[in-house]
Design an enzyme around this catalytic site. Structure first.
Site, PDB file in Angstrom:
ATOM      1  N   LYS A  52      26.464  62.510 -47.501  1.00 53.19           N
ATOM      2  CA  LYS A  52      27.385  63.074 -46.498  1.00 53.19           C
ATOM      3  C   LYS A  52      26.619  63.491 -45.243  1.00 53.19           C
ATOM      4  O   LYS A  52      27.092  63.304 -44.122  1.00 53.19           O
ATOM      5  CB  LYS A  52      28.166  64.252 -47.104  1.00 53.19           C
ATOM      6  CG  LYS A  52      29.295  63.754 -47.984  1.00 53.19           C
ATOM      7  CD  LYS A  52      29.829  64.780 -48.947  1.00 53.19           C
ATOM      8  CE  LYS A  52      30.739  64.101 -49.965  1.00 53.19           C
ATOM      9  NZ  LYS A  52      30.990  64.888 -51.170  1.00 53.19           N
ATOM     10  N   GLN A  96      31.002  70.951 -52.668  1.00 54.65           N
ATOM     11  CA  GLN A  96      30.743  69.838 -53.592  1.00 54.65           C
ATOM     12  C   GLN A  96      31.121  70.235 -55.028  1.00 54.65           C
ATOM     13  O   GLN A  96      30.676  71.268 -55.532  1.00 54.65           O
ATOM     14  CB  GLN A  96      29.253  69.453 -53.502  1.00 54.65           C
ATOM     15  CG  GLN A  96      28.882  68.225 -54.297  1.00 54.65           C
ATOM     16  CD  GLN A  96      29.589  66.961 -53.815  1.00 54.65           C
ATOM     17  OE1 GLN A  96      29.593  66.658 -52.638  1.00 54.65           O
ATOM     18  NE2 GLN A  96      30.209  66.236 -54.732  1.00 54.65           N
ATOM     19  N   ASP A 119      38.659  67.544 -47.457  1.00 56.79           N
ATOM     20  CA  ASP A 119      38.844  66.802 -48.705  1.00 56.79           C
ATOM     21  C   ASP A 119      40.332  66.685 -49.054  1.00 56.79           C
ATOM     22  O   ASP A 119      40.700  65.961 -49.978  1.00 56.79           O
ATOM     23  CB  ASP A 119      38.145  67.535 -49.865  1.00 56.79           C
ATOM     24  CG  ASP A 119      36.819  66.891 -50.243  1.00 56.79           C
ATOM     25  OD1 ASP A 119      36.641  65.692 -49.953  1.00 56.79           O
ATOM     26  OD2 ASP A 119      35.977  67.597 -50.833  1.00 56.79           O
TER      27      ASP A 119
END
Ligand code: NAP
Length: 283
Positions: A52, A96, A119
């Site tokens: 990322k 995460q 997300d």
């Protein structure tokens, strides 16, 4: 022989588009930023976080990494999320997963400001996806739609079968296909006569998490087959859910693993971060 849908190439195009817009924002003195939070030392998570950061550098975002020890408490993590919610340099926040067992993932994900939830896991964004009024795309399902579009697959009126009903992949995947007027069947571990269902599919999407799960006898000749799965086989090699060698002989198009859906998920995350930045800039 099926057409191979090259996720790397399509993802590179998406990132190029994002980079071009980022350049314009930077010319106006605004640098979008993504905060990535990693708790503990899960090696797979470390690889995802590094990727990322690499993607952020590629499109021109600032990336802010917060690596916290595995013993971090839920309260400490909530405190960091609150700080990031309030930080104007941070346009997107990504925690995460998985988190260590003593931290409730839902509590953390629900604490992220919906406007920075790149997300699209916050219930507000999930609800928006459900009603079709959304700006943050669920990353993996949106990547799949982008791949179907890139090869000109018509979704409207087609029978789409999704194997898997997780909140991250299966359910939002089914919603996006439905919004595009597909006729959607969702299958899961309690589905009976699975092959009978999957053989109906013009578009078959596998999101199961089991290597070689979808075999040629489960696929209608000429179907478009999208493999979301990421599994390690006995030799430690990354493989999908689809028995690629046999299915590619009868499908009309197929995604490889690696180099298929994975790069698309990462590219859509960059697009979501850009969307977040532009929305916050306009406020
Ligand atoms: P998950 O939460 O474990 O969900 C798996 C789904 O498969 C569940 O709905 C489960 O049904 C269903 N399933 C399991 N065994 C089955 C069977 N025998 N027959 C029919 N359905 C069955 O996994 P996920 O998070 O959705 O991820 C799925 C796969 O995609 C994994 O390999 C993951 O690593 C991969 N993935 C890839 C990306 C990417 O960017 N490429 C992103 C996310 C995930 P039940 O609900 O009944 O248990």
């Amino acid at each position: 022989m099926a057409m191979i849908i090259n996720g790397k190439e399509i993802a590179a195009n998406v990132k190029r588009e994002v980079a071009a817009e980022v350049e314009q924002l930077k010319a106006q003195g605004f640098e979008p930023g993504l905060a990535v939070v990693l708790v503990g030392d899960n090696p797979a998570s470390r690889v995802y976080v590094n990727n990322k950061k690499k993607d952020c550098a590629e499109v021109g975002f600032a990336s802010y990494e917060y690596t916290l020890p595995a013993e971090t408490t839920e309260a400490q993590l909530l405190d960091l999320v609150a700080k990031l919610n309030a930080d104007p340099k941070v346009n997107g926040i990504l925690v995460q997963l998985p988190l260590p067992k003593h931290i409730c993932e839902q509590t953390i994900l629900h604490a992220i400001s919906p406007s920075k939830d790149v997300d699209a896991f916050h219930p507000e964004n999930v609800g928006r996806i459900m009603i079709g009024d959304y700006s943050f795309l669920p990353c993996t399902p949106a990547g799949v739609i982008e791949m179907l579009d890139s090869i000109g697959t018509e979704i409207a009126g087609k029978h789409c079968v999704v194997i898997g009903r997780s909140n991250i992949v299966g359910k939002p995947m089914a919603m996006l296909l439905l919004h595009r007027n597909g006729t959607v069947t969702i299958c899961h571990s309690r589905t009976q006569n699975l092959a009978q269902q999957t053989k109906q599919a013009d578009i078959l999407i596998a999101a199961v998490g089991k290597a070689d799960f979808v075999t040629a006898d489960m696929v209608k000749p000429g179907a478009v087959v999208i493999d979301v799965g990421m599994n390690r086989n006995a030799e430690g090699k990354l493989v999908g859910d689809v028995a690629y060698d046999e299915v590619e002989k009868i499908a009309s198009a197929i995604t490889p693993v690696p180099g298929g859906v994975g790069p698309m998920t990462r590219a859509i995350l960059m697009r979501n971060t850009l969307t977040a930045a532009k929305q916050q800039l306009l406020k």
